[in-house]
Design a protein around this motif. Structure first.
Motif, PDB file in Angstrom:
ATOM      1  N   VAL A  56      -4.136 -10.658   0.517  1.00 35.50           N
ATOM      2  CA  VAL A  56      -5.007  -9.518   0.807  1.00 35.50           C
ATOM      3  C   VAL A  56      -6.369  -9.992   1.299  1.00 35.50           C
ATOM      4  O   VAL A  56      -6.885  -9.505   2.310  1.00 35.50           O
ATOM      5  CB  VAL A  56      -5.203  -8.644  -0.454  1.00 35.50           C
ATOM      6  CG1 VAL A  56      -6.124  -7.486  -0.146  1.00 35.50           C
ATOM      7  CG2 VAL A  56      -3.869  -8.142  -0.948  1.00 35.50           C
ATOM      8  N   ALA A  79      -0.346  -6.580  -5.143  1.00 35.13           N
ATOM      9  CA  ALA A  79      -0.871  -6.876  -6.477  1.00 35.13           C
ATOM     10  C   ALA A  79      -0.375  -8.240  -6.956  1.00 35.13           C
ATOM     11  O   ALA A  79      -1.033  -8.911  -7.751  1.00 35.13           O
ATOM     12  CB  ALA A  79      -0.463  -5.783  -7.458  1.00 35.13           C
ATOM     13  N   THR A 132       2.009  -1.572  -1.460  1.00 32.44           N
ATOM     14  CA  THR A 132       1.568  -1.349  -2.836  1.00 32.44           C
ATOM     15  C   THR A 132       2.562  -0.407  -3.489  1.00 32.44           C
ATOM     16  O   THR A 132       3.431   0.164  -2.836  1.00 32.44           O
ATOM     17  CB  THR A 132       0.174  -0.693  -2.928  1.00 32.44           C
ATOM     18  OG1 THR A 132       0.214   0.557  -2.256  1.00 32.44           O
ATOM     19  CG2 THR A 132      -0.918  -1.561  -2.339  1.00 32.44           C
ATOM     20  N   GLU A 133       2.379  -0.237  -4.786  1.00 40.82           N
ATOM     21  CA  GLU A 133       3.236   0.654  -5.553  1.00 40.82           C
ATOM     22  C   GLU A 133       3.025   2.097  -5.094  1.00 40.82           C
ATOM     23  O   GLU A 133       3.940   2.901  -5.064  1.00 40.82           O
ATOM     24  CB  GLU A 133       2.814   0.515  -7.011  1.00 40.82           C
ATOM     25  CG  GLU A 133       3.887   0.714  -8.018  1.00 40.82           C
ATOM     26  CD  GLU A 133       3.316   0.527  -9.403  1.00 40.82           C
ATOM     27  OE1 GLU A 133       3.626   1.343 -10.257  1.00 40.82           O
ATOM     28  OE2 GLU A 133       2.518  -0.414  -9.602  1.00 40.82           O
ATOM     29  N   VAL A 134       1.774   2.422  -4.753  1.00 46.07           N
ATOM     30  CA  VAL A 134       1.439   3.773  -4.303  1.00 46.07           C
ATOM     31  C   VAL A 134       1.249   3.726  -2.794  1.00 46.07           C
ATOM     32  O   VAL A 134       0.178   3.405  -2.289  1.00 46.07           O
ATOM     33  CB  VAL A 134       0.156   4.283  -4.989  1.00 46.07           C
ATOM     34  CG1 VAL A 134      -0.245   5.636  -4.426  1.00 46.07           C
ATOM     35  CG2 VAL A 134       0.386   4.394  -6.488  1.00 46.07           C
ATOM     36  N   CYS A 135       2.329   4.007  -2.053  1.00 44.16           N
ATOM     37  CA  CYS A 135       2.257   3.883  -0.599  1.00 44.16           C
ATOM     38  C   CYS A 135       3.424   4.632   0.010  1.00 44.16           C
ATOM     39  O   CYS A 135       4.544   4.143   0.042  1.00 44.16           O
ATOM     40  CB  CYS A 135       2.298   2.409  -0.204  1.00 44.16           C
ATOM     41  SG  CYS A 135       2.418   2.139   1.558  1.00 44.16           S
ATOM     42  N   ALA A 136       3.149   5.855   0.455  1.00 40.94           N
ATOM     43  CA  ALA A 136       4.225   6.674   1.008  1.00 40.94           C
ATOM     44  C   ALA A 136       4.794   6.091   2.313  1.00 40.94           C
ATOM     45  O   ALA A 136       6.006   5.992   2.453  1.00 40.94           O
ATOM     46  CB  ALA A 136       3.737   8.112   1.208  1.00 40.94           C
ATOM     47  N   PRO A 137       3.952   5.685   3.295  1.00 41.53           N
ATOM     48  CA  PRO A 137       4.525   5.206   4.556  1.00 41.53           C
ATOM     49  C   PRO A 137       5.231   3.854   4.437  1.00 41.53           C
ATOM     50  O   PRO A 137       5.951   3.468   5.356  1.00 41.53           O
ATOM     51  CB  PRO A 137       3.310   5.112   5.491  1.00 41.53           C
ATOM     52  CG  PRO A 137       2.124   5.052   4.615  1.00 41.53           C
ATOM     53  CD  PRO A 137       2.477   5.769   3.352  1.00 41.53           C
ATOM     54  N   CYS A 145      -3.047   6.570  -1.037  1.00 46.10           N
ATOM     55  CA  CYS A 145      -2.555   5.205  -0.816  1.00 46.10           C
ATOM     56  C   CYS A 145      -3.701   4.260  -0.494  1.00 46.10           C
ATOM     57  O   CYS A 145      -3.739   3.116  -0.950  1.00 46.10           O
ATOM     58  CB  CYS A 145      -1.553   5.193   0.343  1.00 46.10           C
ATOM     59  SG  CYS A 145      -0.198   6.369   0.144  1.00 46.10           S
ATOM     60  N   GLN A 146      -4.645   4.746   0.314  1.00 38.86           N
ATOM     61  CA  GLN A 146      -5.793   3.920   0.705  1.00 38.86           C
ATOM     62  C   GLN A 146      -6.673   3.604  -0.492  1.00 38.86           C
ATOM     63  O   GLN A 146      -7.130   2.476  -0.670  1.00 38.86           O
ATOM     64  CB  GLN A 146      -6.641   4.661   1.753  1.00 38.86           C
ATOM     65  CG  GLN A 146      -6.031   4.724   3.109  1.00 38.86           C
ATOM     66  CD  GLN A 146      -5.791   3.350   3.682  1.00 38.86           C
ATOM     67  OE1 GLN A 146      -4.656   2.990   3.947  1.00 38.86           O
ATOM     68  NE2 GLN A 146      -6.825   2.551   3.845  1.00 38.86           N
ATOM     69  N   LEU A 169      -5.049   1.106  -2.765  1.00 36.30           N
ATOM     70  CA  LEU A 169      -5.196  -0.252  -2.225  1.00 36.30           C
ATOM     71  C   LEU A 169      -6.593  -0.793  -2.522  1.00 36.30           C
ATOM     72  O   LEU A 169      -6.767  -1.941  -2.932  1.00 36.30           O
ATOM     73  CB  LEU A 169      -4.941  -0.235  -0.713  1.00 36.30           C
ATOM     74  CG  LEU A 169      -5.275  -1.513   0.058  1.00 36.30           C
ATOM     75  CD1 LEU A 169      -4.383  -2.661  -0.387  1.00 36.30           C
ATOM     76  CD2 LEU A 169      -5.114  -1.300   1.556  1.00 36.30           C
ATOM     77  N   ARG A 181       7.698   3.109   2.581  1.00 39.55           N
ATOM     78  CA  ARG A 181       9.150   3.297   2.472  1.00 39.55           C
ATOM     79  C   ARG A 181       9.777   3.384   3.855  1.00 39.55           C
ATOM     80  O   ARG A 181      10.774   2.742   4.134  1.00 39.55           O
ATOM     81  CB  ARG A 181       9.467   4.560   1.681  1.00 39.55           C
ATOM     82  CG  ARG A 181       8.925   4.598   0.257  1.00 39.55           C
ATOM     83  CD  ARG A 181       9.756   3.772  -0.706  1.00 39.55           C
ATOM     84  NE  ARG A 181       9.654   2.344  -0.448  1.00 39.55           N
ATOM     85  CZ  ARG A 181       8.602   1.602  -0.786  1.00 39.55           C
ATOM     86  NH1 ARG A 181       7.574   2.132  -1.374  1.00 39.55           N
ATOM     87  NH2 ARG A 181       8.578   0.324  -0.527  1.00 39.55           N
ATOM     88  N   PRO A 194      -2.634 -11.338  -4.334  1.00 41.19           N
ATOM     89  CA  PRO A 194      -4.005 -10.984  -3.925  1.00 41.19           C
ATOM     90  C   PRO A 194      -4.591 -11.975  -2.925  1.00 41.19           C
ATOM     91  O   PRO A 194      -5.481 -11.633  -2.146  1.00 41.19           O
ATOM     92  CB  PRO A 194      -4.786 -10.984  -5.242  1.00 41.19           C
ATOM     93  CG  PRO A 194      -3.924 -11.662  -6.238  1.00 41.19           C
ATOM     94  CD  PRO A 194      -2.515 -11.537  -5.784  1.00 41.19           C
ATOM     95  N   VAL A 239      -6.566  -7.243   4.272  1.00 44.95           N
ATOM     96  CA  VAL A 239      -5.669  -6.086   4.366  1.00 44.95           C
ATOM     97  C   VAL A 239      -6.414  -4.823   3.946  1.00 44.95           C
ATOM     98  O   VAL A 239      -6.880  -4.719   2.821  1.00 44.95           O
ATOM     99  CB  VAL A 239      -4.418  -6.293   3.479  1.00 44.95           C
ATOM    100  CG1 VAL A 239      -3.537  -5.047   3.503  1.00 44.95           C
ATOM    101  CG2 VAL A 239      -3.639  -7.508   3.939  1.00 44.95           C
ATOM    102  N   LEU A 240      -6.563  -3.909   4.864  1.00 44.62           N
ATOM    103  CA  LEU A 240      -7.295  -2.672   4.591  1.00 44.62           C
ATOM    104  C   LEU A 240      -6.387  -1.454   4.559  1.00 44.62           C
ATOM    105  O   LEU A 240      -6.843  -0.355   4.272  1.00 44.62           O
ATOM    106  CB  LEU A 240      -8.398  -2.472   5.638  1.00 44.62           C
ATOM    107  CG  LEU A 240      -9.560  -3.457   5.540  1.00 44.62           C
ATOM    108  CD1 LEU A 240     -10.511  -3.269   6.708  1.00 44.62           C
ATOM    109  CD2 LEU A 240     -10.301  -3.313   4.228  1.00 44.62           C
ATOM    110  N   GLN A 241      -5.128  -1.636   4.880  1.00 49.04           N
ATOM    111  CA  GLN A 241      -4.209  -0.513   4.777  1.00 49.04           C
ATOM    112  C   GLN A 241      -2.810  -1.020   4.457  1.00 49.04           C
ATOM    113  O   GLN A 241      -2.461  -2.164   4.751  1.00 49.04           O
ATOM    114  CB  GLN A 241      -4.199   0.309   6.065  1.00 49.04           C
ATOM    115  CG  GLN A 241      -3.727  -0.455   7.287  1.00 49.04           C
ATOM    116  CD  GLN A 241      -3.658   0.425   8.515  1.00 49.04           C
ATOM    117  OE1 GLN A 241      -3.484   1.627   8.424  1.00 49.04           O
ATOM    118  NE2 GLN A 241      -3.794  -0.176   9.687  1.00 49.04           N
ATOM    119  N   THR A 242      -2.046  -0.149   3.818  1.00 45.57           N
ATOM    120  CA  THR A 242      -0.643  -0.455   3.565  1.00 45.57           C
ATOM    121  C   THR A 242       0.210   0.604   4.252  1.00 45.57           C
ATOM    122  O   THR A 242      -0.180   1.767   4.266  1.00 45.57           O
ATOM    123  CB  THR A 242      -0.314  -0.462   2.066  1.00 45.57           C
ATOM    124  OG1 THR A 242      -0.767   0.745   1.480  1.00 45.57           O
ATOM    125  CG2 THR A 242      -0.963  -1.647   1.369  1.00 45.57           C
TER     126      THR A 242
END
Lengths: 127, 149
Positions: free
Chosen positions: A86, A80, A51-56, B134-135, B138, A58, A83, A91-94
């Motif tokens: 997903v 996004a 996702t756009e917001v996902c630190a790990p 992040c969670q 999602l 990278r 979908p 998918v429950l984690q990114t």
């Protein structure tokens, strides 16, 4: 005294939670399904769902990009935009990484940040 | 993600550690019967979350501690990080704080419960590098509350 016990209990609870989460990260498990609409590698494809917001994501992208070569492609997809994936793969984690064989069949999935040696082992296993 | 905006990923983890200690004190005050001091401290933490969420995590007050005191003593980070996830996480923290403070005016027990939730998130972020923001992001994408362009 009870206040201290409550605080210690809370810290202990959070620590156990963190250890359980960490132990679950990067584990590979067998998965199935077929993916359409993704450029496949000749030997295998590492399909990273981010996702756009996902630190790990990278760090995972870096490892997978590194593992990829002429035969193994690394494709990163923002969920996004897909979908359908997903819900199909729940998918429950990114990041969630799907390992596809040459025919685009999903053989394995890794939840969370990946470890290089596990990706290599799974590639060896499925393709 | 532009490189000019990228941040040292250790900054948010240090900030989360400070946050964890602050909310732990909030819980201690609330459980010790010092309701209003607990409310005031939690509200101050809420202001810190708000600055992080709206001004960006680069201008986070606790981030200053990391930049001024800690980072000069460390080696450069292995990689830089997008500020978006930690900024979003500050917004989540603000949401929990506002809801907790609001409910505590009706049910005082809501204060330590909200602070405990904030503690678990901040602690996991700081110690285990877990990214709750992040969670939740999602989850919001999954229920289509967020439609990225």
């Amino acid at each position: 005294m009870q206040v201290v016990a409550a605080l210690v209990g809370l810290v202990a609870f959070a620590t156990v939670l963190g250890m359980l989460w960490r132990a679950s990260q990067g584990r590979a498990r067998i998965a199935s399904g077929r993916i359409e609409g993704v450029a496949l590698g000749n030997r295998a494809t590492l399909l990273q769902l981010s996702t756009e917001v996902c630190a790990p994501c990278r760090a995972t992208a870096r490892v997978l990009h590194d593992v990829a070569d002429a035969e193994v492609s690394h494709v990163e997809v923002d969920i996004a935009d897909r979908p359908d994936l997903v819900s199909r793969f729940n998918v429950l984690q990114t990041p969630t990484t799907l390992i596809l064989d040459r025919d685009g069949v999903v053989r394995s999935r890794i939840g969370g940040a990946v470890r290089r040696e596990i990706v290599l082992r799974e590639l060896e296993r499925v393709a | 993600m532009t490189d000019t905006q990228s941040i040292d990923p250790r900054g948010p983890r240090v900030s989360a550690g400070i946050t964890a200690v602050v909310v732990l004190v909030v819980i201690a005050l609330a459980l010790a019967g010092l309701f209003w001091p607990a409310v005031i401290l939690f509200a101050l933490q809420g202001v810190v979350f708000a600055v992080g969420a709206f001004a960006g995590v680069q201008r986070h007050p606790y981030g200053l501690v990391f930049r001024k005191l800690i980072r000069p003593r460390l080696k450069p980070p292995l990689e830089l990080e997008d500020p978006k996830p930690p900024t979003f996480a500050q917004g989540v923290g603000l949401f929990v704080t506002v809801v907790g403070l609001g409910l505590s005016l009706i049910v005082p027990l809501a204060l330590p419960i909200a602070a405990a939730a904030a503690f678990v998130a901040a602690f996991l972020n700081s110690v285990f590098d877990y990214c709750l923001g992040c969670q939740i992001y999602l989850l919001l994408v999954r229920i289509k509350a967020i439609r990225p362009a």
